[in-house]
Design a protein around this motif. Structure first.
Motif, PDB file in Angstrom:
ATOM      1  N   ALA A 100      48.463  39.940  34.812  1.00  0.00           N
ATOM      2  CA  ALA A 100      49.058  40.991  35.627  1.00  0.00           C
ATOM      3  C   ALA A 100      49.937  41.897  34.772  1.00  0.00           C
ATOM      4  CB  ALA A 100      49.858  40.387  36.777  1.00  0.00           C
ATOM      5  N   GLU A 101      50.737  41.288  33.884  1.00  0.00           N
ATOM      6  CA  GLU A 101      51.602  42.078  33.012  1.00  0.00           C
ATOM      7  C   GLU A 101      50.780  42.933  32.051  1.00  0.00           C
ATOM      8  OE1 GLU A 101      54.190  39.320  31.089  1.00  0.00           O
ATOM      9  OE2 GLU A 101      55.492  39.057  32.860  1.00  0.00           O
ATOM     10  N   LYS A 133      45.635  33.229  33.151  1.00  0.00           N
ATOM     11  CA  LYS A 133      47.061  33.216  33.465  1.00  0.00           C
ATOM     12  C   LYS A 133      47.390  34.392  34.383  1.00  0.00           C
ATOM     13  CE  LYS A 133      47.962  29.821  30.509  1.00  0.00           C
ATOM     14  NZ  LYS A 133      48.452  28.494  30.923  1.00  0.00           N
ATOM     15  N   GLU A 134      47.720  34.081  35.612  1.00  0.00           N
ATOM     16  CA  GLU A 134      47.978  35.137  36.605  1.00  0.00           C
ATOM     17  C   GLU A 134      49.078  36.084  36.148  1.00  0.00           C
ATOM     18  OE1 GLU A 134      50.178  34.939  40.751  1.00  0.00           O
ATOM     19  OE2 GLU A 134      48.216  33.957  40.857  1.00  0.00           O
ATOM     20  N   ARG A 135      50.209  35.533  35.714  1.00  0.00           N
ATOM     21  CA  ARG A 135      51.342  36.375  35.331  1.00  0.00           C
ATOM     22  C   ARG A 135      51.015  37.194  34.085  1.00  0.00           C
ATOM     23  NH1 ARG A 135      56.894  33.374  34.370  1.00  0.00           N
ATOM     24  NH2 ARG A 135      56.689  33.139  36.628  1.00  0.00           N
ATOM     25  N   ASP A 136      50.433  36.544  33.054  1.00  0.00           N
ATOM     26  CA  ASP A 136      50.147  37.234  31.800  1.00  0.00           C
ATOM     27  C   ASP A 136      49.134  38.355  32.007  1.00  0.00           C
ATOM     28  OD1 ASP A 136      51.855  35.452  30.639  1.00  0.00           O
ATOM     29  OD2 ASP A 136      50.299  34.249  29.660  1.00  0.00           O
ATOM     30  N   SER A 141      46.786  26.916  36.376  1.00  0.00           N
ATOM     31  CA  SER A 141      46.068  28.182  36.280  1.00  0.00           C
ATOM     32  C   SER A 141      44.582  27.963  36.565  1.00  0.00           C
ATOM     33  CB  SER A 141      46.216  28.781  34.880  1.00  0.00           C
ATOM     34  OG  SER A 141      47.548  29.133  34.621  1.00  0.00           O
ATOM     35  N   ARG A 193      46.128  37.944  42.006  1.00  0.00           N
ATOM     36  CA  ARG A 193      45.784  36.708  42.709  1.00  0.00           C
ATOM     37  C   ARG A 193      44.557  36.917  43.604  1.00  0.00           C
ATOM     38  NH1 ARG A 193      50.337  36.095  45.173  1.00  0.00           N
ATOM     39  NH2 ARG A 193      51.306  35.153  43.329  1.00  0.00           N
ATOM     40  N   SER A 214      50.945  44.173  39.894  1.00  0.00           N
ATOM     41  CA  SER A 214      51.704  43.057  40.438  1.00  0.00           C
ATOM     42  C   SER A 214      50.819  41.817  40.514  1.00  0.00           C
ATOM     43  CB  SER A 214      52.238  43.401  41.824  1.00  0.00           C
ATOM     44  OG  SER A 214      51.179  43.463  42.768  1.00  0.00           O
ATOM     45  N   ARG A 215      51.434  40.685  40.752  1.00  0.00           N
ATOM     46  CA  ARG A 215      50.671  39.434  40.781  1.00  0.00           C
ATOM     47  C   ARG A 215      49.820  39.314  42.047  1.00  0.00           C
ATOM     48  NH1 ARG A 215      54.616  34.592  38.926  1.00  0.00           N
ATOM     49  NH2 ARG A 215      52.642  33.461  39.132  1.00  0.00           N
ATOM     50  N   THR A 216      50.182  40.036  43.109  1.00  0.00           N
ATOM     51  CA  THR A 216      49.421  39.903  44.362  1.00  0.00           C
ATOM     52  C   THR A 216      47.972  40.371  44.218  1.00  0.00           C
ATOM     53  OG1 THR A 216      51.398  40.076  45.733  1.00  0.00           O
ATOM     54  CG2 THR A 216      49.293  40.578  46.787  1.00  0.00           C
TER      55      THR A 216
END
Length: 242
Positions: free
Chosen positions: A45-46, A40-43, A75, A56, A51-53
């Motif tokens: 990253a958090e 999960k990119e967002r999870d 995902s 990714r 950041s998500r960049t």
């Protein structure tokens, strides 16, 4: 629990995506992320406080290496290549390793051979107290250095690409046969053949060291079968091996 905080420099620097990729790669090898698991990119990253960049970009690095499968509008997941794919890659890898050693017998400098000798000595000295994953990475560095010592960029690049794709499989097989004496003895045999500038002897030593990988792959497949995952080899946006 992710290992990024253990890396020198933490979350800072221009190489942040590489650091995140290194951390995720280790999570995959340790089984914290299993084949078929979604990343999960967002999870993620958090969790890492980034950041998500760069997250990714890190995922794309792993996709290029064949450890992760990219999917449109979903995902990415940890790859789980089939036995046939792994066996095909091992067959090519074994021959690339032999060729690398043969060419390096004439192309490598004495200083380069000294480097892999020093690396083997370090592995011998620290084997028992080292993290097995750290030891595995040193082992893979040994093989990558031999490919680079051929001074043939095409050969070295092909070796790197296959080594990345076999990273997880080779880690699991290494854990099945973790043995200090075997590794040091077989590495030493390769080094001695290269010091003697004997390509046939070097290729034979490589075969002794790696010729069992095909059979060892069966243990990898048993491991993955126990996880209840199916082979996943490419997604909607899979990287192309060239």
């Amino acid at each position: 629990m992710n290992e990024l905080n253990d890396l020198e420099g933490g979350f800072h620097g221009d190489n942040l995506p590489e650091k995140i990729a290194h951390s995720l790669r280790r999570d995959i090898l340790r089984g914290r992320l299993n084949p078929g698991d979604a990343i999960k990119e967002r999870d993620n990253a958090e969790e890492l406080g980034v950041s998500r960049t760069p997250m990714r970009e890190a995922i794309r690095i792993l996709a290029q290496e064949g450890l992760v499968i990219l999917r449109r509008a979903r995902s990415p997941i940890v790859a789980n290549p089939s036995f046939k794919t792994l066996a095909d890659q091992v067959e090519v890898m074994l021959n690339l390793e032999k060729l690398s050693a043969e060419i390096a017998c004439r192309a490598a400098s004495d200083a380069e051979i000294d480097e892999i000798c020093d690396l083997t000595q370090m592995m011998s000295d620290t084997f028992d107290e080292s993290d097995p994953l750290d030891m595995f990475e040193m082992d893979m560095r040994f093989h990558a250095l031999i490919a680079r010592m051929s001074h043939n960029e095409t050969l070295a690049d092909m070796h790197t690409a296959l080594l990345q794709r076999l990273w997880r499989a080779r880690y699991l097989t290494a854990m099945e046969k973790r043995n200090r004496q075997r590794v040091v003895t077989q590495h030493t045999a390769i080094i001695e053949a290269m010091r003697a500038r004997d390509p046939q002897r070097a290729a034979a030593a490589i075969h002794t060291h790696l010729g069992h990988l095909g059979e060892d792959l069966k243990e990898v497949m048993k491991h993955d079968a126990a996880l209840g995952v199916e082979a996943t080899e490419q997604g909607d946006d899979a990287p192309v091996f060239k």
